[in-house]
Design a protein around this motif. Structure first.
Motif, PDB file in Angstrom:
ATOM      1  N   SER A  33      39.170  60.882  76.288  1.00  0.00           N
ATOM      2  CA  SER A  33      40.029  60.943  75.107  1.00  0.00           C
ATOM      3  C   SER A  33      41.499  60.997  75.499  1.00  0.00           C
ATOM      4  CB  SER A  33      39.694  62.169  74.260  1.00  0.00           C
ATOM      5  OG  SER A  33      38.403  62.063  73.736  1.00  0.00           O
ATOM      6  N   SER A  85      34.281  63.632  78.241  1.00  0.00           N
ATOM      7  CA  SER A  85      34.757  63.252  76.908  1.00  0.00           C
ATOM      8  C   SER A  85      36.228  63.599  76.719  1.00  0.00           C
ATOM      9  CB  SER A  85      33.942  63.968  75.828  1.00  0.00           C
ATOM     10  OG  SER A  85      32.605  63.601  75.883  1.00  0.00           O
ATOM     11  N   LEU A 101      29.828  57.016  74.703  1.00  0.00           N
ATOM     12  CA  LEU A 101      29.679  58.405  75.157  1.00  0.00           C
ATOM     13  C   LEU A 101      29.004  59.256  74.090  1.00  0.00           C
ATOM     14  CD1 LEU A 101      30.341  59.959  77.698  1.00  0.00           C
ATOM     15  CD2 LEU A 101      32.499  60.610  76.690  1.00  0.00           C
ATOM     16  N   THR A 102      29.241  58.931  72.830  1.00  0.00           N
ATOM     17  CA  THR A 102      28.558  59.621  71.733  1.00  0.00           C
ATOM     18  C   THR A 102      27.046  59.408  71.843  1.00  0.00           C
ATOM     19  OG1 THR A 102      30.470  59.388  70.284  1.00  0.00           O
ATOM     20  CG2 THR A 102      28.350  59.770  69.218  1.00  0.00           C
ATOM     21  N   SER A 160      43.256  66.173  72.665  1.00  0.00           N
ATOM     22  CA  SER A 160      42.510  66.056  73.921  1.00  0.00           C
ATOM     23  C   SER A 160      42.817  67.214  74.863  1.00  0.00           C
ATOM     24  CB  SER A 160      42.842  64.728  74.612  1.00  0.00           C
ATOM     25  OG  SER A 160      42.450  63.649  73.825  1.00  0.00           O
ATOM     26  N   GLY A 215      34.253  55.527  73.956  1.00  0.00           N
ATOM     27  CA  GLY A 215      34.038  56.782  73.228  1.00  0.00           C
ATOM     28  C   GLY A 215      32.775  56.743  72.397  1.00  0.00           C
ATOM     29  N   LEU A 218      29.612  66.609  80.503  1.00  0.00           N
ATOM     30  CA  LEU A 218      29.833  65.606  79.469  1.00  0.00           C
ATOM     31  C   LEU A 218      31.037  65.971  78.598  1.00  0.00           C
ATOM     32  CD1 LEU A 218      28.771  62.966  78.291  1.00  0.00           C
ATOM     33  CD2 LEU A 218      27.282  64.302  76.797  1.00  0.00           C
ATOM     34  N   LEU A 219      31.220  67.265  78.348  1.00  0.00           N
ATOM     35  CA  LEU A 219      32.392  67.703  77.586  1.00  0.00           C
ATOM     36  C   LEU A 219      33.685  67.402  78.336  1.00  0.00           C
ATOM     37  CD1 LEU A 219      31.186  71.150  76.168  1.00  0.00           C
ATOM     38  CD2 LEU A 219      31.449  68.996  74.927  1.00  0.00           C
ATOM     39  N   GLY A 274      25.604  61.347  74.670  1.00  0.00           N
ATOM     40  CA  GLY A 274      25.497  62.754  74.298  1.00  0.00           C
ATOM     41  C   GLY A 274      24.298  63.072  73.415  1.00  0.00           C
TER      42      GLY A 274
END
Length: 140
Positions: free
Chosen positions: A64, A60, A108-109, A27, A105, A56-57, A112
């Protein structure tokens, strides 16, 4: 008298500590990479061809990192409290938190732009569910 789920809780706690350690390192590297992309984004011609959302990156990477930290705490609590039935509720709470971060997570995928990672999500649930089984056995 030893707690019924002590072995489950201790072994899954140790595995969670190892996995969380790797997750924290990865992370941090992801956040450093995101910062590098952000800093160089204006100077790279290739970024025009790549569709990415820097916000968004970052989200994420932070999710994480926090999730890995929660997994580390859960693992440590599992190992430390594996023989203490009175501490089972604390382990249950942290086991559920780890599962919620796994779900976040996966969501969030989808945010994205990808499909829901069913297989990845289910594989990610195996260890926290075993952890919870140990915690619930300790409670009994």
């Amino acid at each position: 008298m030893e707690a019924k789920g002590a072995g489950f809780l201790k072994v899954t706690g140790i595995i969670m500590i190892i996995g969380a350690s790797l997750g924290i390192i990865i992370s941090i590297l992801a956040l450093i990479g995101t910062a590098a992309i952000s800093a160089m984004g204006n100077t790279l011609e290739i970024t025009e061809a790549v569709d990415y959302n820097i916000g968004l990156l970052y989200v994420s990477g932070i999710l994480s990192l926090v999730g890995a930290a929660m997994e580390m705490v859960a693992g440590i609590l599992g190992v430390a409290n594996s023989k203490k039935p009175e501490k089972a509720n604390v382990c249950i709470v942290f086991g559920v938190i780890v599962i919620l971060f796994s779900l976040a997570g996966s969501i969030l995928t989808v945010v994205g732009g990808n499909s829901f990672p069913v297989v990845s999500f289910l594989i990610g649930l195996v260890l926290p569910v075993l952890y919870l089984i140990g915690a619930f056995k300790n409670k009994a």
